[in-house]
Design a protein around this motif. Structure first.
Motif, PDB file in Angstrom:
ATOM      1  N   LEU A   1       0.830  -1.204   0.000  1.00 39.34           N
ATOM      2  CA  LEU A   1       0.000   0.000   0.000  1.00 39.34           C
ATOM      3  C   LEU A   1       0.862   1.251   0.000  1.00 39.34           C
ATOM      4  O   LEU A   1       0.513   2.278  -0.573  1.00 39.34           O
ATOM      5  CB  LEU A   1      -0.868  -0.018   1.260  1.00 39.34           C
ATOM      6  CG  LEU A   1      -2.267   0.571   1.188  1.00 39.34           C
ATOM      7  CD1 LEU A   1      -3.053  -0.112   0.102  1.00 39.34           C
ATOM      8  CD2 LEU A   1      -2.962   0.410   2.529  1.00 39.34           C
ATOM      9  N   ASP A   2       2.009   1.154   0.644  1.00 34.40           N
ATOM     10  CA  ASP A   2       2.860   2.299   0.920  1.00 34.40           C
ATOM     11  C   ASP A   2       3.889   2.534  -0.181  1.00 34.40           C
ATOM     12  O   ASP A   2       4.468   3.613  -0.272  1.00 34.40           O
ATOM     13  CB  ASP A   2       3.592   2.022   2.236  1.00 34.40           C
ATOM     14  CG  ASP A   2       3.924   3.298   2.962  1.00 34.40           C
ATOM     15  OD1 ASP A   2       3.112   4.222   2.880  1.00 34.40           O
ATOM     16  OD2 ASP A   2       4.986   3.368   3.584  1.00 34.40           O
ATOM     17  N   ASP A   3       4.122   1.516  -1.014  1.00 33.29           N
ATOM     18  CA  ASP A   3       5.254   1.604  -1.925  1.00 33.29           C
ATOM     19  C   ASP A   3       5.060   2.682  -2.978  1.00 33.29           C
ATOM     20  O   ASP A   3       4.024   2.749  -3.632  1.00 33.29           O
ATOM     21  CB  ASP A   3       5.480   0.263  -2.632  1.00 33.29           C
ATOM     22  CG  ASP A   3       6.584   0.384  -3.651  1.00 33.29           C
ATOM     23  OD1 ASP A   3       7.730   0.546  -3.235  1.00 33.29           O
ATOM     24  OD2 ASP A   3       6.279   0.369  -4.868  1.00 33.29           O
ATOM     25  N   PHE A   4       6.075   3.511  -3.126  1.00 36.15           N
ATOM     26  CA  PHE A   4       6.039   4.491  -4.201  1.00 36.15           C
ATOM     27  C   PHE A   4       7.125   4.228  -5.240  1.00 36.15           C
ATOM     28  O   PHE A   4       6.839   4.143  -6.433  1.00 36.15           O
ATOM     29  CB  PHE A   4       6.176   5.912  -3.657  1.00 36.15           C
ATOM     30  CG  PHE A   4       6.389   6.922  -4.749  1.00 36.15           C
ATOM     31  CD1 PHE A   4       5.351   7.253  -5.608  1.00 36.15           C
ATOM     32  CD2 PHE A   4       7.636   7.493  -4.957  1.00 36.15           C
ATOM     33  CE1 PHE A   4       5.539   8.151  -6.635  1.00 36.15           C
ATOM     34  CE2 PHE A   4       7.833   8.395  -5.993  1.00 36.15           C
ATOM     35  CZ  PHE A   4       6.783   8.727  -6.831  1.00 36.15           C
ATOM     36  N   ILE A   5       8.368   4.076  -4.789  1.00 37.71           N
ATOM     37  CA  ILE A   5       9.511   4.090  -5.710  1.00 37.71           C
ATOM     38  C   ILE A   5       9.403   2.974  -6.751  1.00 37.71           C
ATOM     39  O   ILE A   5       9.483   3.204  -7.955  1.00 37.71           O
ATOM     40  CB  ILE A   5      10.830   3.991  -4.923  1.00 37.71           C
ATOM     41  CG1 ILE A   5      10.978   5.245  -4.044  1.00 37.71           C
ATOM     42  CG2 ILE A   5      12.018   3.864  -5.856  1.00 37.71           C
ATOM     43  CD1 ILE A   5      12.159   5.252  -3.135  1.00 37.71           C
TER      44      ILE A   5
ATOM     45  N   PRO B  33      -0.143   6.273  -4.014  1.00 39.88           N
ATOM     46  CA  PRO B  33       1.048   7.126  -3.873  1.00 39.88           C
ATOM     47  C   PRO B  33       1.460   7.768  -5.200  1.00 39.88           C
ATOM     48  O   PRO B  33       1.895   8.925  -5.214  1.00 39.88           O
ATOM     49  CB  PRO B  33       2.123   6.149  -3.393  1.00 39.88           C
ATOM     50  CG  PRO B  33       1.378   5.068  -2.715  1.00 39.88           C
ATOM     51  CD  PRO B  33       0.102   4.921  -3.491  1.00 39.88           C
TER      52      PRO B  33
END
Lengths: 311, 262
Positions: free
Chosen positions: B204-208, B222
């Motif tokens: 859920l948190d991953d952006f890169i 994100p």
């Protein structure tokens, strides 16, 4: 290998079963561990190795990859571009190192007083502090970084105060700039440093510290001779998990830094989006990987040496 | 100033710095002003408007689908991997190699993993259209880093099991499968759940990594937030960011609880 001997011992009563059991273990082992290992090999290990091959290829006319061997990208890494040698790339690499280094130093100098404060609280308060440090570690980096855009905007108190004091022209934001980048970096990586360091500080032998104070050791001596050696395990973990991702950071510098804060991470990202120069992107990634490996070996070199004087 | 006071001061200051940005996002998500950052009064209008913003809804749905699907896949594969490594008599050299492979996502910076995945997908695309950048590649990519974390957590849990129960079970002629189902599995369930929660939060948190391997039709939350920064922030972005902050914090807390029970 205690496993095999343990199983063999317990089966001593029924010897003929041993070889059979052993075989089933291996097949079951391959069946259970296989898919995961295969997945990680296909999508991670092999592609990581293929970065080397990609770095030695060239970019085609339309941004495709042409598999002809060339050392062009390695030369570009050293600064030899289309228009002769330029220091741009060297500067970007150096800047990445400097920003990562300064961020790490800032995080260390905040983490020591912070973890000492935490460790000297009562138990319930300590847990509360720990939760407070862990939560930002979990929240999204994009959201936390753009939060700084709001905080540092011209209408908010920090910029207004600085403008009132005459340090800043009125109606100017505090970003993009050095202050914004370091605020973003330090707040992103502080938990990375503070959490492993806290694990060490919590286990510190306070009686030695008191003894040293009784004997009138000064602060520097106490830190160097007592605190540093005892917190070394947590500190080295903290240094690595801060320094390595800080070097590769591109979100914070992209949002808060502007063009002046181009880091190796931003450059890699550009090669894979706007520039479509994958081979050069691969070469840059390889350079970053190399820096990562160097920082990891630093830890390995550090650990035997750290046991030495203690024993 | 006494050193204790200085330490307390630095600690409180760093807490303020850690929370100021997220707090600002939350505060401006309930601010009436559509433009600019002046406080115009409290409103929940932006949260209601989230339901009418199809881009945000789609990004949220994508994020949730990806997180749910990848968590299931990664938990099954990761747990199996941990069991396979702990229970089978692999030679020492194999163990070392496996450890290196499993630790790649933990040690190597995200951006390098992202680049590696981009290369892998572009190579595999020659054989199958399934590797076109989109939801599929996002799922494959997320599972890749999740497996490692699930495996590491389940393994640490497996390592705490004592050998005696296993030996007792074998002495009593319990089959391997029976022993696994009745003894090992219940004991490592908290570890598996913690691994699953961690995997869900990480996804859920991953952006890169997502930023590199998403397609134009598969924007996650994100990525949407990052893109909306470039277009100009809206109060809706603040609102959805606040929802995301709260959701991840809750997830992280549950995962923490589950691991601490060990």
């Amino acid at each position: 290998m205690t496993e095999t001997t343990g199983a063999a011992d317990s089966l001593a009563a029924s010897p003929p079963k041993i070889p059979k059991r052993k075989n089933t273990v291996t097949i079951a082992g391959i069946l259970t561990a296989g898919p995961g290992l295969l997945w990680l090999t296909i999508f991670l290990a092999v592609p990581c190795l293929s970065l080397v091959a990609m770095a030695l290829a060239t970019r085609g006319q339309y941004g495709d990859v042409v598999w002809t061997f060339s050392t062009e990208n390695l030369k570009r890494l050293a600064g030899f571009g289309l228009f002769g040698w330029s220091s741009d790339l060297i500067f970007i690499l150096l800047r990445s190192l400097v920003i990562a280094l300064v961020t790490t130093i800032l995080c260390v100098s905040i983490s020591y007083p912070l973890t000492f404060h935490m460790a000297t609280r009562s138990k319930s308060v300590r847990v509360f502090w720990l939760i407070l440090i862990v939560v930002p570690f979990w929240t999204n980096v994009v959201v936390r970084t753009y939060g700084w855009l709001l905080v540092l905007s011209p209408q908010m108190p920090p910029a207004k105060l600085l403008a009132f004091l005459g340090f800043l022209p009125p109606e100017t934001a505090l970003y993009p700039g050095t202050l914004a980048v370091y605020l973003g970096m330090v707040t992103t990586f502080l938990p990375f440093m503070a959490l492993p360091l806290y694990a060490s500080v919590e286990r510190l032998d306070w009686s030695i510290l008191e003894a040293a104070r009784d004997l009138y050791a000064n602060g520097y001596l106490i830190f160097k001779k007592i605190i540093l050696p005892q917190t070394m395990p947590g500190l080295t973990v903290g240094l690595i998990v801060t320094f390595v991702p800080a070097m590769a950071m591109f979100v914070v510098t992209d949002i808060l830094g502007g063009a002046k804060y181009m880091l190796i991470g931003n450059l890699i990202q550009q090669q894979f989006s706007q520039a479509r120069d994958w081979p050069f992107g691969a070469a840059l990634s390889l350079a970053l990987m190399l820096l990562t490996l160097v920082s990891l070996t630093f830890r390995k070199l550090k650990s035997p040496d750290q046991k030495g004087p203690k024993e | 100033m006494k050193p204790q006071t200085a330490r307390a001061l630095i600690s409180y200051l760093s807490l303020i710095l850690l929370y100021l940005p997220s707090l600002a996002v939350a505060v401006f998500s309930v601010n009436k002003a559509r433009f600019g950052l002046n406080w115009k009064g409290f409103t929940l209008e932006w949260y209601q408007r989230l339901w009418n913003n199809e881009y945000i809804l789609e990004a949220t749905l994508n994020s949730l689908i990806i997180a749910a699907v990848t968590t299931v896949i990664a938990t099954v594969i990761g747990t199996a991997l941990a069991l396979g490594l702990e229970n089978a008599p692999w030679p020492k050299s194999c163990h070392k190699l496996f450890d290196v492979i499993i630790n790649i996502p933990v040690v190597v910076p995200d951006i390098i993993m992202a680049v590696a995945l981009v290369l892998a997908f572009s190579f595999l695309r020659q054989f199958s259209g399934a590797f076109e950048l989109g939801l599929g590649t996002l799922i494959l990519g997320h599972v890749t880093f999740q497996i490692s974390f699930v495996t590491l957590i389940v393994r640490s849990r497996l390592a705490t099991l004592n050998r005696e129960t296993k030996e007792a079970a074998i002495d009593l002629f319990a089959s391997r499968f029976y022993h696994f189902r009745r003894v090992t599995l219940p004991l490592i369930t908290p570890g598996i759940l913690a691994g699953a929660m961690l995997a869900f939060t990480l996804s859920l948190d991953d952006f890169i990594i997502s930023f590199f391997i998403h397609g134009p039709e598969s924007v996650t939350l994100p990525i949407y937030i990052f893109a909306s920064l470039k277009r100009g922030l809206t109060p809706e972005t603040n609102a959805i960011s606040t929802v995301m902050l709260i959701a991840t914090v809750i997830m992280a807390f549950i995962a923490e609880r589950l691991t601490r029970r060990t």
